[in-house]
Scaffold this motif. Structure first.
Motif, PDB file in Angstrom:
ATOM      1  N   GLU A 407      31.847  30.298  11.769  1.00 35.18           N
ATOM      2  CA  GLU A 407      31.755  29.624  12.990  1.00 35.18           C
ATOM      3  C   GLU A 407      30.630  29.081  13.396  1.00 35.18           C
ATOM      4  N   LEU A 408      29.528  28.633  12.284  1.00 29.69           N
ATOM      5  CA  LEU A 408      28.361  28.262  12.656  1.00 29.69           C
ATOM      6  C   LEU A 408      28.293  27.041  13.520  1.00 29.69           C
ATOM      7  N   ARG A 409      29.204  26.139  13.262  1.00 29.79           N
ATOM      8  CA  ARG A 409      29.123  24.733  14.074  1.00 29.79           C
ATOM      9  C   ARG A 409      29.448  24.969  15.510  1.00 29.79           C
ATOM     10  N   GLU A 410      30.239  25.919  15.815  1.00 25.62           N
ATOM     11  CA  GLU A 410      30.507  26.446  17.036  1.00 25.62           C
ATOM     12  C   GLU A 410      29.269  26.999  17.725  1.00 25.62           C
ATOM     13  N   HIS A 609      26.645  34.691  11.384  1.00 23.37           N
ATOM     14  CA  HIS A 609      25.874  33.608  11.404  1.00 23.37           C
ATOM     15  C   HIS A 609      25.317  33.338  13.068  1.00 23.37           C
ATOM     16  N   SER A 610      24.212  32.621  13.312  1.00 21.35           N
ATOM     17  CA  SER A 610      23.827  32.576  14.818  1.00 21.35           C
ATOM     18  C   SER A 610      23.191  31.237  14.861  1.00 21.35           C
ATOM     19  N   ALA A 611      22.814  30.878  15.992  1.00 18.63           N
ATOM     20  CA  ALA A 611      22.106  29.764  16.337  1.00 18.63           C
ATOM     21  C   ALA A 611      21.281  30.330  17.580  1.00 18.63           C
ATOM     22  N   ASP A 694      20.071  34.802  27.050  1.00 17.65           N
ATOM     23  CA  ASP A 694      21.739  34.583  27.153  1.00 17.65           C
ATOM     24  C   ASP A 694      22.092  34.906  25.864  1.00 17.65           C
ATOM     25  N   VAL A 695      23.547  35.368  25.840  1.00 15.59           N
ATOM     26  CA  VAL A 695      24.094  35.639  24.600  1.00 15.59           C
ATOM     27  C   VAL A 695      25.542  35.140  24.604  1.00 15.59           C
ATOM     28  N   ILE A 696      25.973  34.274  23.815  1.00 14.07           N
ATOM     29  CA  ILE A 696      27.240  33.805  23.512  1.00 14.07           C
ATOM     30  C   ILE A 696      27.996  34.352  22.312  1.00 14.07           C
ATOM     31  N   PHE A 697      29.259  34.871  22.456  1.00 11.40           N
ATOM     32  CA  PHE A 697      29.784  35.233  21.240  1.00 11.40           C
ATOM     33  C   PHE A 697      31.038  34.254  21.115  1.00 11.40           C
ATOM     34  N   VAL A 698      30.810  33.606  20.203  1.00  7.27           N
ATOM     35  CA  VAL A 698      31.564  32.559  19.560  1.00  7.27           C
ATOM     36  C   VAL A 698      32.976  33.283  19.071  1.00  7.27           C
ATOM     37  N   GLU A 699      34.066  32.687  19.132  1.00  9.28           N
ATOM     38  CA  GLU A 699      35.307  33.301  18.761  1.00  9.28           C
ATOM     39  C   GLU A 699      35.654  33.044  17.384  1.00  9.28           C
ATOM     40  N   GLU A 700      35.659  34.175  16.520  1.00  3.05           N
ATOM     41  CA  GLU A 700      35.697  33.975  14.930  1.00  3.05           C
ATOM     42  C   GLU A 700      36.693  35.341  14.690  1.00  3.05           C
TER      43      GLU A 700
END
Length: 749
Positions: A407-410, A609-611, A694-700
């Motif tokens: 989910e790298l795009r997200e 993955h991360s951004a 700040d940290v975002i956990f993208v749903e995967e």
């Protein structure tokens, strides 16, 4: 109640803040003696004379061990291997008169008190025949060679064979960049220094001695295996315990030399011995190796990358071929038809490097991601857009396998939105706040998502509590907590009725904690054993007279609130504690092994993955760099505990700031010794250096990677940060700095 996915507080927090938690050098026993290590002062040569007479004359000194009087051991190359050993012949403390690196232990003073041992150590006289040494990687790049193959290749694969014709494609590319990177060595420096307390339990079965060892380690079974191999002990002679670890970052993956020295002394003296290392001695084993890299990228005018070359040379010791996965990440991130990835090592007169948080990953990611940023500016293209243009759907480095999830795009989308990336002025030096230049940068991160075999035991005790155990470790990541959550959910018990234990070789075998695989590995084992225990309890319930579960199948029941219930009629229930009575009043236990099905996982590439998006302020007069805010968007499968997960990522982000701007072990090549071997001069961030993170956990969702669908978080928070910071410094100043750390002298000059 469901506990997985909830921000449960650390179950071990109370013990740690009250001091109840004990670490390796805090276990006291009657008659304990103390060892102090004498460190060598040259980088290469031979000991010609050791005089211990003055030390032995000090009241309270018991013995001074050197290579001349150390007891016999059972070691041979064929079996003298720890679980993280690279190819070669591991370092052997006090083996002979040869000096292989500066700081090498040359003697151990054992005394009745620590203070006496330390003083007596200063009286030991060591004379040497010094030889010329080589400790500079940059001065010896022409000595680089391919590393030898070994067991480490399983977790550290070598670069794939070249594809296409990278040189031709690069020469034909209308737009290209070439970058050169030098990364200095770094040392782990966890708060808890290395120490070992060996308790001599006397002679037991058949006159054999028994030892209980409290060791600072990331894997008690690793330390046990090491001791067994070297001293010829059997498993029932050695128990290793390590319930709490005050940080590791990879430094505890391999047994360190204080373990050998403490066991050697205890065995010879038939007494309990503790050996602890000083902070300066923490710089005498293991480190992130110095690495030199070159990256070349070619692209068409629309931003399609047509050529990729990434070469790295890392330093290793003269006695082991330590390797890292440095260049492979470039191929995983960018599916370029003409790619050459190369990795070599240069042996130097140093101790073997050692895995350090995101080994190879943070090094290689910095090189490829800063080169990508440079290419984006050459193309006059947004750095996020360039990465999306060259987004890889498959991992060609392992045979064009699809990702189990990605989910790298997200990550790009959500991270950019949270950061405010759309407001970015692409021109360098375009934004100022008073006397500081402001810059924005971003980078992509990637790390492995492995799951290894492991065992766990689950016991429903006579008082209705659930006790689960596995010989893994918790180096501060929250393992105690998330395993408790998994166990509570699997057997439907209140979390206060669940106890998870670890760090003891008397418990079921588990791998060391490292590589970001513990949550997936031990979590899968805990889920498996609790499921198996549930099946055992179900069978007990079926056998009871008049059981309402007599005609039911296992998949027709569920566990909740400390009860087993029929799914179709929740009023049909039985408390779990009643099943202890059905077992004759005895506890009910089960031990299980968890192994991920290779038929399910082997056809996929499994990664997190991360951004990372970063803002920096650069003082134009002083050259100082401050990271004012950063956002990390993380795709790591199922998040077991948002509280501990966020803590892991924040810790990685802080280390990214440290790696990019401060950390550097400075070697004086005249002496072959690291000179800033203390926390006053080996710089790491303090509170004043850290601002808005700040940290975002993208749903995967990932149903392939392991039964829990989880991926590790220990390293993914770090890998992208140094590159994002370097790219932000360029945006602020218009100056590309490819070497790390980015110190003020590099900014100014």
């Amino acid at each position: 109640m469901t506990y997985i996915g909830q921000p449960v507080k650390r179950v071990d927090g109370y013990d740690k803040v009250t001091g109840k938690a004990k670490y390796a050098a805090e276990f006291n026993v009657p008659g304990l003696t103390y060892g102090y290590v004498v460190s060598g002062t040259i980088a290469k040569g031979k000991i010609t004379r050791i005089d211990s007479s003055r030390a032995l004359a000090v009241p309270g000194v018991i013995q001074v061990f050197t290579h001349e009087n150390r007891p016999h051991t059972a070691w041979f190359d064929i079996n003298y291997k720890d679980l993280d050993a690279p190819p070669g012949s591991p370092f052997r403390p006090l083996h002979d008169a040869q000096i292989k690196y500066s700081g090498q232990p040359v003697a151990l003073v054992v005394a009745e008190t620590f203070e006496v041992a330390r003083y007596a150590a200063s009286l030991v006289v060591v004379e040497y025949n010094e030889e010329a040494h080589e400790t500079s990687l940059e001065a010896n790049l022409d000595e680089a060679r391919d590393p030898k193959s070994g067991m480490a290749d399983l977790l550290k694969p070598k670069p794939p064979k070249p594809r296409g014709h990278a040189d031709k494609a690069l020469a034909a590319a209308p737009v290209s960049v070439q970058t050169h990177h030098v990364h200095g060595p770094q040392h782990h420096n966890p708060m808890e220094m290395f120490g070992t307390t060996v308790v001599y339990d006397g002679e037991q079965k058949k006159g054999k001695p028994h030892f209980t060892i409290y060791d600072k380690t990331q894997g008690a079974p690793s330390s046990q295996l090491y001791v067994k191999q070297i001293f010829g002990f059997s498993s029932d002679q050695v128990r290793v315990i390590s319930p709490y670890v005050g940080g590791g970052f990879g430094s505890g993956l391999r047994p360190q030399y204080q373990l050998f020295l403490a066991v050697m002394a205890a065995k010879e003296l038939k007494r309990s011995v503790r050996v602890t290392l000083t902070r300066q001695q923490m710089f005498t084993f293991g480190h992130r190796p110095e690495t030199v890299q070159d990256v070349a990228l070619g692209a068409s005018a629309d931003g399609t990358i047509t050529a990729l070359k990434h070469r790295a040379v890392g330093a290793t010791s003269q006695f082991e071929d330590y390797t890292e996965v440095v260049v492979n990440w470039s191929g995983m991130l960018y599916d370029v038809p003409d790619t050459t990835l190369e990795y070599q090592i240069t042996p130097l007169d140093l101790y073997s490097p050692l895995d350090m948080r995101a080994p190879g990953g943070v090094t290689g990611d910095h090189a490829i991601e800063t080169a990508m940023d440079a290419l984006a500016y050459e193309l006059k293209m947004d750095p996020v857009e360039l990465r999306l243009k060259n987004y890889s759907e498959k991992d060609w480095t392992v045979g064009d396998k699809p990702y189990s999830s990605k989910e790298l795009r997200e990550c790009f989308r959500q991270g950019a939105e949270r950061f405010g990336w759309e407001n970015r002025n692409p021109e360098p030096r375009a934004t100022k706040r008073g006397n500081v230049l402001v810059g924005w940068g971003m980078a992509t991160g990637i790390w492995d998502a492995n799951t290894l075999p492991a065992r766990a035991e689950a016991v429903l005790t006579v008082n209705g509590k659930l006790r689960v155990s596995s010989a893994t470790a918790d180096i501060g990541t929250g393992t105690y907590t998330i395993m408790t959550q998994i166990a509570a959910d699997t057997l439907g018990m209140p979390i206060d009725d669940v106890i998870f234990k670890l760090g003891d070789t008397d418990m079921p075998l588990a791998p060391f904690q490292g590589g970001s695989f513990t949550a997936a590995t031990i979590g899968s084992a805990v889920k498996q054993v609790c499921t198996d225990l549930g099946k055992k309890l179900f069978k007990l319930a079926q056998k009871s007279k008049g059981s309402p579960f007599y005609d039911a199948d296992y998949d027709e029941v569920r566990f909740a609130d400390g009860h087993m219930r029929l799914k179709k009629d929740p009023s049909v229930t039985m408390p779990l504690i009643d099943m202890v009575a059905l077992n004759g009043g005895r506890s009910v236990s089960e031990t299980s092994t968890s192994i991920v099905n290779p038929l399910k996982t082997s056809n996929y590439s499994r990664h997190t993955h991360s951004a990372a998006f970063v803002e920096v302020e650069v003082d134009e007069d002083l050259g100082t760099v401050t990271v004012t805010r950063a956002v990390s968007a993380i795709a790591a499968g199922r998040i077991l505990n948002p509280r501990t997960a966020r803590s892991q990522i924040i810790g990685g982000m802080v280390w990214g700031i440290s790696s990019a701007l401060q950390e550097d072990s400075k070697m004086d090549h005249r002496y072959g010794r690291f000179m800033n071997h203390n926390l006053a001069e080996y710089h790491v961030p303090v509170n004043a250096d850290i601002h808005d993170l700040d940290v975002i956990f993208v749903e995967e969702h990932d149903e392939i990677v392991n039964p829990l669908g989880v991926k590790g978080l220990g390293e993914i928070g770090l890998v992208a940060m140094p590159a994002a910071i370097a790219n932000a410094v360029w945006h602020a100043t218009g100056k590309r700095i490819y070497d790390l750390p980015i110190t003020l002298d590099r900014v100014l000059y």
